[in-house]
Enzyme design. Structure first.
Site, short mmCIF file in Angstrom:
data_model
loop_
_atom_site.label_atom_id
_atom_site.label_comp_id
_atom_site.label_asym_id
_atom_site.label_seq_id
_atom_site.Cartn_x
_atom_site.Cartn_y
_atom_site.Cartn_z
N ASP A 113 0.78 -1.31 0.08
CA ASP A 113 0.05 -0.05 -0.03
C ASP A 113 0.79 1.32 0.13
O ASP A 113 2.15 1.08 0.31
CB ASP A 113 -0.80 -0.07 1.29
CG ASP A 113 -1.70 1.27 1.37
OD1 ASP A 113 -2.24 1.68 0.41
OD2 ASP A 113 -1.98 1.60 2.67
N ASP A 168 -1.61 -0.93 5.78
CA ASP A 168 -2.00 -0.42 7.07
C ASP A 168 -3.56 -0.01 7.33
O ASP A 168 -3.90 0.03 8.57
CB ASP A 168 -1.12 1.01 7.57
CG ASP A 168 -1.46 2.19 6.83
OD1 ASP A 168 -1.86 1.85 5.44
OD2 ASP A 168 -1.81 3.18 7.40
N ASP A 220 -6.78 -2.18 3.12
CA ASP A 220 -5.71 -2.94 2.58
C ASP A 220 -6.08 -4.54 2.90
O ASP A 220 -5.37 -5.55 2.84
CB ASP A 220 -4.53 -2.71 3.10
CG ASP A 220 -3.99 -1.33 2.72
OD1 ASP A 220 -4.29 -1.02 1.49
OD2 ASP A 220 -3.59 -0.72 3.55
#
Lengths: 321, 934
Positions: free
Chosen positions: B421, B869, B873
């Site tokens: 990410d 995080d 995700d």
């Protein structure tokens, strides 16, 4: 869906504690096989093993062993074609006499073994067909479930000792004489002490044994099982199909060239399953009976080690890396 | 509807020329056939019966419930080949056929299965508690007669009218009816959906936006027809019938569950999708149970061992049968005439079969159950080592690394592709104003992250050279140099910023010194553009008295902070004006100035620029414009190109330093010129029809030309500590790194440069879809063909490349990805992606992240690792072979779903390279050693 915010705050104490172990920083040693290490290890092993092998081979050589196979010779000539019938016939005279010469002096104790071949004491059906409970104590007389198919008589009475093993007890007997004088055969203390004391009860007496279908030796029903050492020896089943079992001990020395005469009662049926029977007389040394294997193994391994060591030394000298 | 009431201060419709005031389109009636879902707003009782009864708002993310736990968890356990085998073996060992006692088989099995099941149960319990908390949250719901009362989320039904207050989460997917702002806009934070922390503007329908009081909903009814629940976050098809008129609903009128209301006192919305129908939940992927490669390999080995076992047993049982048949009849001591199942010389087949079973059990030790127990124990201990590692402990947040499942330890050592990410993982999601170039002069001396990294790399190279020159004897001097570099790098890291969003250092501009510079006028203009040309709102922090800015993108906020630091403080916005407090240090007293905003030409990703037309206090009309450099440079007037050359040079430098750049320009307007244009603009704005947007764009285009270049800005998207170095090391270790982000393409590319994923000289392959919003099948086909062509062209190009050092970077955008991920195309896409050194996917939804992960995992067959995080995700973390959660600021969902959690991206290096390597090696050695005896 916000997570718990509290975890971020209360966590000042979450620092892992430092220790060499938890950080995997402990001093480590990894052996690197340098030529020096390898060669010296091989030399040391070789130098230790070869003498040990020589000593045990020598010890094995001092043991005197006489083996006499008698199952063929003890059948009268008329019955040679029909051995099974001979052995099964109760009327025939099964006595037979064998003689042999002592090659070297034999010091007492001289152990007498009988050796059977092609007899599968290790067959599962056979090896399981016994009742340790029944053998141990009088109160377990009816404990014959494991003993199938030799648990009870036709009248449904429990057999003591029950099971195929006990039923097929070896029943040849040997009588020894040297120069016309009988040799005394000591049949005590041929079984393991633990078997006598714990596994075979002093209050268990044979009952209904070898009634009807007779397999092997009958037992004196007035002697408790713990005293029936032939049975105890037999019940410790052998792992292989060729095995020796202790018959007794001769506690006299025998001189070289003595001629021993053995009178054998050839009762046991090994003819059915094409087995053999032999009589073995043997002395012992500190490594036990006659056994060259141990010495040969030690010498072989020691020899290989020394050979490798020499090869490596040569390699190291001629063609170092 | 008390119109005179004091409400929100702003009428935003004037700020959002493109987005707002959209006249309702009546031609959508034709599209109803695609809308099978019917919702009666404010009539929840209509939804009590089928077929209008939709699912409740109760959500459950648990894998099991009370009754299904045992069968399901057991099933899960016995999915393992080994467990099944051991179960069968244990069951057989209970039968009389067994050669030994059953306890020796049952006990280890019970321990292995029991421990794993208990672990499952615990994890599921945690999920259950989390669901319970969510379901119990309260929201204000219309209960009739204009009265709102609080209800827990799980009681909400489709058709309910809910009132969501500031900083609350939306309980379900809502149709936005009205807000506390008069013109019906609201700000939404969609962090849980796409990971972005900036605010997004949503706006209610014109028709319903006056309904902004509790009372108003007494009589309100409406009928919504819309698409069925689907996971696409950025689309929505539907319409609403209200007051006997039909209005189309577009995606910006939908408030999605799990996003948060910000900066708005309250909004009213009608519930459209509840519970598991909502877009977020549709995006949720069920957490699969993951198994490590070694375990899978061991399954195969066990199959082989089992085959050997069966073979051995077969041979032995055939031998047994033969022997029974031919020999045992003579073995009188076995009593061969008294037969049973296990011994029957007459029918050798029966005991032969029985013996087969016995042999299977007897030789069962060929398959080592003890190995499984040992592996479990070793992995557990390894997990403790990971948890205890002091070099993966983050001092700032106080969070150590955590191995949440110990199953995958050794898998860490075999990772091939990392899918990461961006926001919050690679970057801190914080923009810093770092440099600027005004009137051809570059200002700003503080180095960017990338420059620091490059400098460090150079220092290391230098040191290596030194080492080569100096012999091994001079060990001391070598370590001295090392020491030095360590110290300098620490200095760089410990540098504390005083102001968030501002990292500018240059005494020529700071503290009013800019007045002494030669180009004072241009500088003044530059600062004013920074302070005026934006769409942010100032917010006074009551505790500190400081102003904070709520901007649509974090770089806008960074500009405003920078302007404030230079002495141009934007402090108030009204509907028509922007107020700036200008401070010239010699005088000391700030001057308050008002700039009347005449027009605002909005930023869109297509235009890549935004402009404001303002009238200053002297009555002069100015067009202030900022945008991507290429766009601005195309629109400069002849005499506005004074600084073009120098600025271009600076822009290239900034680009290389991994900074995000924008060019600023202005233009003076005559009153007559402006009014002529304005009338045309207003006409375009109020026009009705499909070409409205095109007309508006065209009109704006006419205005935004003949500009005069002022300068350029460089903003740094602050990377997390140690990210470039970590990525560099991982790349050296041969790992491929993909970045999947919800951000714009430009941002993503910039970050790619910043964290050394993209380098100068890399060939970028951008794959974009033709811009077509049409729904028709033919149009879709065309788009698809186009993308396929792009992909094949690119693959062809790579194949034909002769230079072995040529590196490629693939950049693909979410909409395109949607096509590229379709079954017939995904392998072409994957083939291309695998050839590229770096892959960046922008504008991807959580579901797409998961799909990309699956594609990589299944397409290449190699171990993938996903790191992220945020809640967006979770899908990808669950889908990847290994999921890693960053336990940082953005809530706990990612961590909850992950297999490992670390506090900072840079710990990934140690986790993979050190722990992964060790765990893999140790487990492998143990398996070999334990397998040896069997």
């Amino acid at each position: 869906m916000p997570g718990s915010d509290s975890t971020a705050h209360k966590s000042k104490s979450r620092r892992p504690k430092y220790s060499q172990f938890s950080q995997q920083e402990l001093p480590a040693f990894k052996l690197i096989l340098t030529p020096g290490y390898v060669i010296s290890t091989f030399i040391v092993v070789g130098l230790i093993f070869v003498p040990i092998g020589l000593i045990s081979l020598f010890a094995s050589e001092t043991v005197v062993e006489i083996v006499d196979r008698y199952d063929n010779e003890c059948i009268p000539k008329d019955f040679r074609d029909n051995r099974v019938e001979f052995i099964k016939n109760k009327q025939t005279n099964k006595s037979c006499t064998r003689t042999f010469t002592v090659p070297k002096q034999m010091k007492s104790p001289i152990f007498i073994y009988y050796q059977l071949e092609n007899f599968y004491q290790n067959h599962r059906r056979y090896v399981k067909s016994r009742s340790d409970k029944q053998l141990q104590s009088k109160k377990n007389a009816a404990h014959i479930r494991e003993c199938k198919p030799m648990g009870e008589t036709d009248n449904k009475d429990p057999i003591i000792p029950c099971g195929l093993i006990a039923w097929s007890l070896f029943n040849d007997t040997y009588g020894f004489s040297v120069k016309g004088k009988d040799l005394k055969v000591n049949k005590r203390d041929i079984a393991w002490g633990s078997d006598k004391n714990y596994k075979f009860g002093a209050d268990v007496f044979p009952k209904n044994f070898q009634v009807g279908d007779v397999g092997g030796k009958s037992l004196n029903s007035s002697i408790p099982l713990s005293e029936q050492e032939d049975l105890i020896v037999w019940m410790r089943t052998a792992a292989l199909s060729t095995f020796r079992k202790l018959y007794g001990k001769i506690e006299d020395d025998l001189q070289a060239n003595d001629v021993i005469t053995v009178v054998i009662e050839n009762n046991y049926n090994t003819y059915d399953f094409k087995g053999t029977k032999s009589l073995v007389l043997s002395t012992t040394s500190w490594i036990g009976g006659k056994n060259d294997f141990l010495g040969v193994t030690f010498i072989t391994i020691g020899g290989i080690c020394l050979f490798l060591a020499i090869t490596f030394i040569l390699l190291y000298v001629i063609k170092p890396r | 509807m008390t119109r005179g009431r004091i409400r929100a201060k702003l009428r935003r419709s004037q700020l959002y020329t493109f987005a707002c005031l959209r006249p309702h389109v009546n031609e959508t009636e034709g599209s109803v056939q695609g809308c099978p879902r019917v919702i009666y707003c404010n009539q929840p009782h209509m939804h009590k019966k089928r077929p209008l009864k939709y699912c409740t708002n109760y959500i459950s993310t648990t894998k099991y419930n009370f009754f299904s736990y045992f069968p399901k968890a057991l099933f899960e356990q016995f999915n393992r080949v080994a467990n099944i085998y051991f179960l069968i073996a244990a069951l057989l060992s209970v039968t009389p056929l067994s050669p030994f006692s059953p306890v020796s088989m049952l006990l280890p099995l019970a321990i292995v299965v029991g421990v794993s099941m208990a672990k499952e149960a615990l994890e599921d319990w945690r999920r259950f508690m989390q669901d319970k908390e969510v379901n119990a949250r309260k929201v204000s719901v219309h209960v009739g007669n204009g009265v709102f009362s609080y209800k827990p989320w799980e009681k909400i039904q489709v058709g309910d009218i809910v009132k969501v207050e500031k900083d609350q989460f939306f309980p379900a997917d809502l149709l936005f009816l009205s807000s506390s702002y008069e013109d019906g806009i609201c700000y939404v934070e969609t962090m849980n959906l796409d990971g972005e922390t900036n605010l997004k503007v949503k706006r209610a329908m014109e028709a319903t936006s006056p309904l902004n009081e509790d009372e108003a909903f007494k009589e309100f009814t409406g009928t919504v027809k819309c698409e069925n629940p689907n996971p696409s976050l950025y689309t929505f098809v539907g319409n609403i019938e209200y007051d006997r008129e039909l209005y189309a609903i577009d995606p910006s009128q939908i408030l999605l569950r799990d996003s948060k209301l910000r900066n708005t006192a309250h909004v009213y919305g009608s519930v459209i999708f509840t519970g598991h129908d909502s877009k977020v939940m549709q995006n949720a992927t069920t957490s699969p149970s993951k198994r490590s490669g070694i375990e899978k390999k061991m399954d195969k080995i066990i199959f082989i061992l089992f085959a050997i076992l069966v073979l051995i047993s077969l041979i032995s049982s055939i031998g047994f049968a033969v022997k029974i048949n031919y020999q045992t009849p003579q073995w009188w001591y076995l009593k061969p005439k008294e037969t049973d199942v296990y011994f029957n010389p007459v029918k050798p087949l029966v005991p032969g079969l029985a013996h087969l079973v016995t042999a299977l059990i007897l030789y069962g030790y060929l398959i080592p159950i003890s190995l499984y127990v040992s592996i479990e124990i070793v992995k557990f201990l390894q997990a403790i080592f990971i948890n205890q590692d002091i070099s993966m402990y983050d001092d700032e947040s106080g969070i150590p690394a955590q191995a949440r499942t110990s199953n995958l330890n050794e898998e860490l050592g075999q990772v091939d592709t990392i899918l990461s990410d961006k926001t919050g993982t690679l970057t801190c999601n914080q923009m810093d104003f770092l440099k600027c170039s005004v009137a051809g002069t570059a200002y700003g001396v503080s180095p960017s992250e990338v420059e620091l990294a490059a400098a460090k790399q150079m220092a290391i190279d230098l040191e290596e050279q030194n080492r080569e020159i100096a012999n091994a004897k001079h060990k001391n001097s070598g370590s001295e140099i090392e020491l030095e570099t360590v110290i300098t790098s620490n200095d760089g890291n410990d540098f504390k910023r005083r102001i968030k969003g501002f990292n500018f250092e240059d005494s020529r501009l700071m503290d009013g010194n800019w007045l002494k510079e030669p180009n004072v006028d241009t500088l003044l203009l530059f600062f004013r553009i920074l302070a005026i040309c934006h769409t942010a709102i100032p917010e006074l922090n009551e505790e500190t008295g400081n102003l904070t800015y709520e901007a649509e993108s974090p770089d806008e906020a960074a500009f405003l902070v920078a302007a404030r630091e230079f002495g141009f403080e934007f402090y108030r916005r009204t509907q028509s004006s922007v107020f700036i407090r200008e401070r010239y240090p010699p005088k000391g007293q700030p001057v308050e100035r008002e700039f009347k905003i005449l027009n605002l030409l909005d930023f869109t990703s297509k235009r890549k620029r935004m402009s404001v037309i303002v009238r200053d206090e002297d009555g002069q009309i100015l067009l202030l414009c900022k945008g991507a450099d290429s766009i601005i440079f195309d629109r400069l007037s002849k005499n506005g190109r004074m600084y073009e050359e120098a600025t271009t040079k600076h822009l290239n430098e900034y680009g290389e330093a991994g900074l995000r750049t924008l060019a600023l320009a202005y233009k003076q307007l005559d009153e007559s010129e402006y009014s002529a244009w304005n009338s045309e603009f207003q006409k375009a704005k109020s026009s009705i029809g499909a070409d409205r947007e095109a007309t508006l764009e065209h009109v704006s285009d006419m205005m935004e030309k003949d500009l005069i270049l002022v300068g350029a800005t460089a903003v740094e998207d602050k990377l997390q500590k140690g990210v470039p170095q970590c990525i560099d090391k991982l790349a050296q270790a041969g790992l491929k790194i993909w970045v999947l982000t919800g951000d714009k393409m430009e941002t993503a590319i910039n970050i790619g440069f910043a964290c050394s994923l993209l380098r100068q000289g890399m060939k970028q392959i951008c794959i974009t879809a033709l811009n077509s919003d049409s729904v028709g099948k033919a149009a879709k086909e065309a788009v698809k063909d186009n993308i396929l062509m792009q992909i094949t062209n690119a693959s062809q190009m790579i194949k034909l490349e002769r230079d072995p050092h040529a590196a490629y970077a693939l950049i693909i955008e979410g909409k395109t990805l949607a096509y590229a991920l379709e079954d017939d195309m995904k392998h072409h896409f994957l083939g291309l992606a695998v050839e590229c050194a770096s892959v960046i996917c922008c504008r991807v939804s959580p579901k797409q992240k998961a799909l990309v992960t699956r594609l990589v995992k299944e397409g290449t067959g190699k171990t993938t690792l996903a790191i992220g995080d945020g809640a967006n995700d979770v899908g990808m973390i669950q889908e990847a072979d290994i999921g890693i959660g960053i336990s940082g600021v953005e809530g706990m969902q990612a961590v909850m779903a992950s297999d490992f959690s670390i506090a900072q991206f840079r710990f990934l290096e140690r986790l993979l390279v050190v722990h992964g390597h060790w765990c893999y090696k140790r487990i492998a050695q143990m398996v070999i050693i334990k397998d040896f005896p069997t």
